[in-house]
Design an enzyme around this catalytic site. Structure first.
Site, short mmCIF file in Angstrom:
data_model
loop_
_atom_site.label_atom_id
_atom_site.label_comp_id
_atom_site.label_asym_id
_atom_site.label_seq_id
_atom_site.Cartn_x
_atom_site.Cartn_y
_atom_site.Cartn_z
N HIS A 160 -6.15 -16.29 3.71
CA HIS A 160 -6.18 -17.14 4.91
C HIS A 160 -7.09 -18.36 4.71
CE1 HIS A 160 -4.30 -13.72 7.05
NE2 HIS A 160 -5.13 -13.00 6.33
N SER A 281 -7.87 -46.56 -5.16
CA SER A 281 -7.35 -47.12 -3.91
C SER A 281 -7.44 -48.64 -4.01
CB SER A 281 -8.19 -46.63 -2.74
OG SER A 281 -8.12 -47.54 -1.66
N LYS A 287 -12.65 -44.61 -4.33
CA LYS A 287 -11.67 -43.53 -4.27
C LYS A 287 -11.11 -43.14 -5.64
CE LYS A 287 -9.86 -41.72 -1.19
NZ LYS A 287 -8.88 -42.14 -0.17
N GLU A 294 -0.26 -34.61 -5.44
CA GLU A 294 0.46 -34.93 -4.20
C GLU A 294 1.94 -35.17 -4.47
OE1 GLU A 294 -2.74 -37.15 -1.41
OE2 GLU A 294 -2.36 -38.08 -3.33
#
Ligand code: ARG
Length: 471
Positions: A160, A281, A287, A294
């Site tokens: 979980h 970025s 970043k 992804e």
């Protein structure tokens, strides 16, 4: 709309097709990938025609020369489809007729595009599944390298997404190797059914020309010819099965992606992405983004779409070949291409991840992750698990109230919860004790993990041989 001479079916038509019909029908912009397989198939068919006495030795040698020439021209890009070529099969026949004249027109005997396309597509997919499998094995090797390096890195294990029990991080990573092992098993099992030849089915009813489907099957590397000519031209189970396995691989990649994204977050800070396997970025200079992870996660949606799209196309198709079946190719080409793109990127990302072992080690026992160890220690001391669970729960409650961890509870505090909680419990209230106690087969005890990784290394070596990777 004048008649043209390229099409394979002009005989009963007094006019050529409308531009709209041509545009809708055209498939060469995607099925051109099948050209080398159509040439291989034509070569095998030539031999079957010769065996049946329909081509003499001289003709066979001319045809073989022309096939070599056409293959070279297709490979170099000198021979390309034209708009009048409805599909790859028409284009290859045109190419042969350009070289051979009338002799080129003999090679369609006993074949239809219905059995041709099914044959080319099976050949293409068997080849490409092999390439995909090889890439999966390379990814497994990257995972195995990281797993081996981190057998003794203890990390929180989750259920979980909450701290559950501490585990060896090598064990955690190795679970992905098992998932991909199942995918390879699926591909091997898929190949049993994909390795059957439709050639000789003709349009649907088989051939009257004395051609031997078994012979052509053998020459093309199939294990046997299909036993029903109607099934041979209309079966696309093997396409759907491939798309399912492709989607399953995608889901496995997506789940790795999700874990990497979490581990590379500032909140977890377990993993650092290598510069070459991440992006920056355009506006925020600090970043470093896990784009590979992804994209792996994102592409799995598309792979599932390819499967469901084909299933919808197949559902309700009646007897024999239907043109709907032309819709089977683009999803497959897409799944193949996406997997061949994404798997190597994930491999590079995994191989270059830097894990913060100290941080994982520090976090591993937190969140009362050793509570189960208390309960199981009590069971080993003869306490029924139901009571043991209660007692361990009371320890958690006391630690929470005192704002401390389980191992901070004093001997008096433990005894006040239960007389069964004697000093011996402290043996499992540390990471080493907790992990080494989970020493059943498949468990996270480091000695078991080492054995597991040895087994996986053997499996990988076997798969390398099975899928044609040179050792
Ligand atoms: N391009 C077609 C396909 O992909 C080839 C078979 C066409 N057959 C036919 N009878 N029109 O399925």
């Amino acid at each position: 709309m004048s008649k043209d001479t390229t099409r394979l079916w002009g005989g009963r038509f007094s006019q050529g097709p409308s531009p709209e019909m041509t545009a809708l029908s055209l498939s060469t912009h995607f099925d051109w990938r099948l050209a080398p397989y159509d040439i291989a198939q034509t070569r095998a068919h030539t031999h079957v025609l010769a065996r049946a006495g329909l081509l003499d030795a001289d003709e066979v040698s001319h045809v073989e020369g022309a096939l070599d020439q056409l293959h070279a021209a297709v490979t170099s890009g000198d021979f390309l489809p034209i708009v009048e070529d409805e599909d790859v099969h028409t284009a290859i026949e045109r190419g042969l007729i350009e070289i051979l004249g009338d002799l080129g027109g003999k090679l369609r005997a006993g074949r239809s595009r219905n059995d041709q396309v099914a044959t080319d597509f099976r050949l293409y997919l068997r080849d490409h599944v092999c390439q995909i499998a090889q890439k999966i094995i390379e990814l497994q090797e990257a995972l195995l390298g990281q797993s081996t390096a981190h057998v003794m890195t203890f990390s929180p294990g989750f259920t979980h997404l909450q701290h559950a029990q501490p585990v060896s991080f090598g064990h955690e990573l190795a679970k992905h190797i098992h998932a991909f092992d199942r995918d390879l098993e699926r591909f091997a099992d898929w190949d049993v059914r994909a390795a059957r030849s439709p050639l000789g089915a003709g349009a649907l009813a088989g051939s009257s020309l004395g051609l031997d489907p078994e012979l052509v099957a053998q020459e093309l590397g199939f294990t046997q010819a299909l036993g029903n000519s109607i099934d041979a031209v209309s079966d696309r189970d093997w396409v759907a099965e491939f798309l399912f396995i492709g989607a399953m691989v995608g889901v496995h990649l997506s789940r790795i992606g999700e874990e990497v994204i979490l581990m590379a977050s500032r909140e977890f800070a377990w993993a650092k992405l290598d510069d070459s396997w991440s992006t920056g970025s355009s506006i925020m200079p600090q970043k470093k983004n896990p784009d590979i992870a992804e994209l792996a996660r994102g592409k799995s949606g598309r792979l599932i779409g390819n499967l469901t799209g084909l299933m919808a196309t197949l559902k309700g198709l009646p007897f024999g070949y239907n043109r709907d079946l032309q819709e089977d190719k683009e999803p497959v080409f897409d799944t193949v291409e996406q997997l061949l793109l994404v798997i190597p990127a994930v491999t590079g990302m995994i191989a270059t991840l830097q894990f913060d072992s100290d941080r994982m080690m520090a976090s591993a026992p937190e969140g009362f992750a050793l509570a189960t160890d208390i309960a199981e220690w009590l069971v080993r001391e003869g306490v029924p698990f139901r009571n043991a669970h209660e007692i361990a729960g009371a320890c958690v409650q006391m630690a929470e109230e005192n704002d401390c961890e389980l191992w901070d509870l004093s001997a008096e505090q433990l005894l006040s919860i239960s007389p069964a909680l004697t000093a011996g419990v402290s043996a499992v209230l540390n990471l080493e004790g907790s992990l080494s106690s989970r020493n059943a087969f498949g468990g996270t005890a480091p000695e078991r993990v080492v054995e597991q990784l040895e087994d996986l290394a053997i499996r990988i070596a076997e798969n390398k041989i099975a899928w044609g990777i040179d050792q």
